[in-house]
Motif scaffolding. Structure first.
Motif, short mmCIF file in Angstrom:
data_model
loop_
_atom_site.label_atom_id
_atom_site.label_comp_id
_atom_site.label_asym_id
_atom_site.label_seq_id
_atom_site.Cartn_x
_atom_site.Cartn_y
_atom_site.Cartn_z
N GLU A 380 0.82 -1.22 0.00
CA GLU A 380 0.00 0.00 0.00
C GLU A 380 0.85 1.27 0.00
O GLU A 380 0.32 2.38 0.12
N GLY A 381 2.17 1.12 -0.13
CA GLY A 381 3.05 2.28 -0.26
C GLY A 381 3.36 2.98 1.04
O GLY A 381 3.77 4.15 1.05
N ARG A 382 3.23 2.28 2.18
CA ARG A 382 3.41 2.92 3.49
C ARG A 382 4.68 2.46 4.19
O ARG A 382 4.85 2.71 5.38
N SER A 383 5.58 1.81 3.47
CA SER A 383 6.72 1.17 4.12
C SER A 383 8.01 1.43 3.36
O SER A 383 8.00 1.75 2.17
N VAL A 384 9.13 1.25 4.07
CA VAL A 384 10.42 1.32 3.41
C VAL A 384 10.58 0.20 2.40
O VAL A 384 11.45 0.27 1.50
N LEU A 385 9.76 -0.82 2.51
CA LEU A 385 9.79 -1.95 1.57
C LEU A 385 8.87 -1.73 0.37
O LEU A 385 8.70 -2.63 -0.45
N SER A 386 8.25 -0.55 0.27
CA SER A 386 7.39 -0.23 -0.87
C SER A 386 8.22 0.17 -2.09
O SER A 386 9.30 0.75 -1.96
N ALA A 387 7.69 -0.14 -3.26
CA ALA A 387 8.29 0.27 -4.54
C ALA A 387 7.20 0.94 -5.38
O ALA A 387 6.00 0.74 -5.12
N PRO A 388 7.56 1.75 -6.36
CA PRO A 388 6.56 2.44 -7.18
C PRO A 388 5.59 1.47 -7.85
O PRO A 388 5.92 0.31 -8.12
N GLY A 389 4.38 1.97 -8.08
CA GLY A 389 3.38 1.19 -8.80
C GLY A 389 2.75 0.07 -7.99
O GLY A 389 2.30 -0.93 -8.56
N GLY A 390 2.71 0.22 -6.66
CA GLY A 390 2.11 -0.80 -5.82
C GLY A 390 2.96 -2.04 -5.67
O GLY A 390 2.49 -3.07 -5.15
N LYS A 391 4.19 -1.97 -6.09
CA LYS A 391 5.10 -3.11 -5.97
C LYS A 391 5.88 -3.03 -4.67
O LYS A 391 5.80 -2.05 -3.92
N THR A 392 6.66 -4.06 -4.41
CA THR A 392 7.49 -4.10 -3.19
C THR A 392 8.94 -4.35 -3.58
O THR A 392 9.26 -4.61 -4.74
N ARG A 393 9.78 -4.32 -2.56
CA ARG A 393 11.21 -4.53 -2.79
C ARG A 393 11.62 -5.97 -2.48
O ARG A 393 12.79 -6.26 -2.26
N LEU A 394 10.64 -6.86 -2.50
CA LEU A 394 10.92 -8.28 -2.33
C LEU A 394 11.88 -8.75 -3.42
O LEU A 394 11.67 -8.48 -4.61
N GLY A 395 12.96 -9.40 -3.02
CA GLY A 395 13.95 -9.87 -3.98
C GLY A 395 15.08 -8.89 -4.22
O GLY A 395 16.07 -9.24 -4.87
N GLU A 396 14.97 -7.68 -3.68
CA GLU A 396 16.03 -6.69 -3.87
C GLU A 396 17.11 -6.84 -2.79
O GLU A 396 16.85 -7.26 -1.66
N THR A 494 10.52 8.48 13.02
CA THR A 494 10.23 9.76 12.37
C THR A 494 9.59 9.58 11.00
O THR A 494 8.84 10.45 10.57
N ASP A 495 9.87 8.46 10.32
CA ASP A 495 9.28 8.24 8.99
C ASP A 495 9.33 6.75 8.66
O ASP A 495 10.40 6.22 8.35
N PRO A 496 8.19 6.04 8.73
CA PRO A 496 8.20 4.61 8.42
C PRO A 496 8.56 4.31 6.97
O PRO A 496 9.01 3.20 6.66
N ARG A 497 8.38 5.27 6.09
CA ARG A 497 8.68 5.02 4.67
C ARG A 497 10.18 4.98 4.40
O ARG A 497 10.61 4.50 3.35
N THR A 498 10.96 5.52 5.32
CA THR A 498 12.41 5.42 5.19
C THR A 498 13.02 4.65 6.36
O THR A 498 14.25 4.57 6.46
N ALA A 499 12.18 4.12 7.23
CA ALA A 499 12.62 3.42 8.46
C ALA A 499 13.56 4.29 9.27
O ALA A 499 14.58 3.84 9.78
N SER A 500 13.21 5.57 9.39
CA SER A 500 14.06 6.53 10.08
C SER A 500 13.61 6.72 11.53
O SER A 500 12.42 6.70 11.84
N SER A 501 14.60 6.93 12.39
CA SER A 501 14.34 7.16 13.81
C SER A 501 15.27 8.24 14.33
O SER A 501 16.29 8.55 13.71
N THR A 502 14.89 8.79 15.47
CA THR A 502 15.77 9.71 16.19
C THR A 502 15.86 9.26 17.63
O THR A 502 14.98 8.57 18.15
N GLY A 503 16.95 9.61 18.29
CA GLY A 503 17.14 9.22 19.68
C GLY A 503 18.46 9.75 20.19
O GLY A 503 19.13 10.57 19.54
N LEU A 504 18.86 9.28 21.37
CA LEU A 504 20.05 9.79 22.03
C LEU A 504 20.94 8.65 22.51
O LEU A 504 20.45 7.57 22.86
#
Length: 578
Positions: A380-396, A494-504
């Motif tokens: 659904e395009g909401r993840s770092v594992l999303s790829a354009p066109g409703g595809k995923t990065r499975l196999g990458e 901070t952004d699930p689409r890039t799997a980004s986080s912040t912390g200390l």
């Protein structure tokens, strides 16, 4: 103010009490009200019972009753405890009832509450003579007494008690063990879902729970993602239960903590932490014939050591399902060492650094990485594992070629649950193999939508290297300039689409120069994508996986994770916190 009691009264009050002098504040009245409150089904009814009882009391009895109903032997401000080991309580009950400890433990496993065991085996025909003041005297003496003398005071408290008095006396004697039981039910009516739960397991309460779930279901909208419950499944048990952990006595933990306190005093640091043990069992059944039962244990110790001036601190946490495998001495020595070696920290500028992350720091960042591989979010395009066109990065090849991430329910060091999401039997499965995304997780609904089989996992997270593991010392020696990090905290996505986080960073950070630890440095804030951190050519070295959980989780869960040497890691600002 709390009443004062002298030693003479403490020695005589519970042996010379005249039944005619009990009067206001009788323990039997307290126990009776507690029984009524326990049986009441509504909050208002409980409040009314308490109010009526408190209105009859004055001065000292009221003071005692308020604290006892709050489950406190003493006011919180006094910070006093009267800790009694379970073994001491069982020994006292055995001596008073004549029943062997093994049989009492069997009762405990059946009833789930040592107080209920006391009520069962201590049956007195004599008139009740105990008062709330007697209880206060006994608790005060228990708080002052050490070693085997505690047993005599427990016996002195329980010996004149009636069955119901013994029940509530036992609940006021903290054994360090808490046993909870609960049930929940989910019902479906015409595609509408209702759930309810209770911790009262008598027939009436269970019936009320079911009726409440049915009522909720009838009021709920139709669930468009409804799936019928599972039919019969075959589960392969996992080895995550050890009786010695489940039966861990308070005295055993106290001995370990006493040794740690001694080490803190010897090294002139202030120590604090949590030592907890848990055993749990659960069963589930469906209308369509599936049944599952499993049990597990976990014991953990986390410790923070801090220098007296508050300028340096160290932290270490480990857990295991087997108490024999929890190295409390190592945990203490590592926390103390980090605190002592972190004094006189210097300031460095934020920026991009090579970092060596200890296993604790890796757990804080990516301990739940295995649960990121959700197929629906990716499609659904909401993840770092999303790829354009409703595809995923499975196999990458998203990760460095040395990276393998998988779940194994039967790993001897990290047993997981025998059932995965939705009750599907768990299986060993790779999510990433040699850097390539190998599987995504489909629940039963999304699998049906996509005409696929649902995915059985993950139930734990294991990160291993495809090449020879490196030691932490080798990582440091190979680093020209970088930072060694013990742990992270206050981590937020901070952004699930890039799997980004912040912390200390926290509790131990050091600058590495020319292959050696140069000096401790102040804490830094990071902003980092986890997939970029683990990406191709950015992971220089990987250690041997250790069982470790995130520090914010406090040892409740764990993964198998190694130390990592990361080529580029982003620190964005300094932090003044120690």
């Amino acid at each position: 103010m709390p009443p004062n009691h002298n030693q003479r009264r403490a020695e005589s009050a519970m042996v010379d009490r005249d039944t005619d002098t009990v009067g206001q504040g009788a323990l039997i009245e307290f126990a009776a009200v507690a029984e009524w409150i326990e049986a009441a089904t509504s909050r208002l009814a409980k409040i009314a019972l308490l109010s009526q009882y408190f209105a009859q009391l004055q001065d000292d009895p009221l003071y005692y009753a308020v604290h006892y109903f709050a489950g406190q032997g003493f006011p919180q401000r006094e910070r006093r405890l009267a800790p009694i080991g379970e073994l001491t309580l069982v020994t006292a009950l055995s001596g008073l009832s004549g029943i062997e400890p093994a049989k009492l433990n069997a009762h405990l496993k059946r009833l789930g509450d040592l107080a209920e065991v006391a009520a069962l085996v201590l049956v007195r025909q004599s008139e009740p003579i105990l008062t709330l003041e007697d209880v206060a005297i006994g608790l005060e003496q228990l708080a002052k007494t050490q070693g085997r003398r505690k047993l005599s005071w427990v016996i002195r408290l329980l010996e004149p008690a009636t069955s119901v008095e013994a029940k509530y006396l036992t609940r006021l004697l903290p054994s360090g063990k808490r046993i909870g039981r609960s049930a929940n039910v989910t019902v479906w009516i015409g595609g509408r879902r209702g759930s309810s739960s209770t911790n009262d397991l008598d027939d009436a309460s269970l019936k009320e729970m079911v009726e409440q779930a049915e009522k909720i279901a009838r009021l709920s909208p139709v669930d468009r993602e409804y799936m019928p419950t599972l039919g019969r499944q075959e589960y392969k048990p996992t080895p995550g239960y050890v009786a010695a952990t489940a039966d861990l006595a308070l005295e055993t933990r106290a001995k370990a903590i006493a040794d740690i306190i001694s080490e803190c005093e010897k090294n002139r640091v202030i120590g604090a932490g949590f030592h907890s043990a848990r055993a749990q069992a659960g069963a589930s059944a469906t209308k369509n014939g599936n049944f599952e039962f499993e049990r597990s244990t976990n014991v953990s110790l986390s410790m923070t050591a801090r220098t007296p001036d508050g300028t340096s601190s160290g932290y270490f946490l480990r857990s295991h399902y087997d108490i024999a495998r929890l190295d409390t001495k190592r945990i203490a020595s590592e926390a103390i060492r980090k605190a002592r070696e972190g004094v006189n920290a210097r300031t460095v500028e934020p920026g991009q650094y090579t970092v060596v992350l200890e296993p604790q720091a890796v757990a804080d960042l990516v301990g739940n990485l295995g649960f990121m591989f959700n197929a629906r979010s990716a499609e659904e395009g909401r993840s770092v594992l999303s790829a354009p066109g409703g595809k995923t990065r499975l196999g990458e090849k998203m990760f460095d070629e040395k990276i393998n991430i998988y779940s194994d329910p039967w790993h001897p060091e990290l047993p997981g649950s025998q059932s995965a999401q939705g009750g599907i039997p768990a299986q060993k499965m790779y999510l990433v193999r040699n850097g390539v995304v190998e599987n995504l997780i489909y629940n039963r609904f999304w699998a049906k939508q996509k005409e696929r089989q649902p995915t059985p996992g993950p139930v734990n997270t294991i990160l291993e290297s495809s090449s020879r593991p490196a030691t932490l010392e080798e990582m440091i020696r190979s680093t020209e300039r970088g930072i060694l990090v013990s742990r992270f905290w206050y981590i937020r996505s901070t952004d699930p689409r890039t799997a980004s986080s912040t912390g200390l960073t926290r509790d131990g950070v050091w600058l590495i120069e020319k292959g050696k630890i140069a000096y401790p440095i102040g804490n830094l804030r990071f902003n980092q994508s986890m997939t970029q951190m683990l990406g191709p050519e950015n992971v220089e070295m990987i250690g041997t996986p250790e069982r470790v959980g995130s520090s914010e989780g406090g040892g409740a869960g764990a993964s198998l994770l190694p130390a990592l040497k990361i080529k580029v890691f982003n620190f964005t600002s300094r932090s003044e916190a120690v």
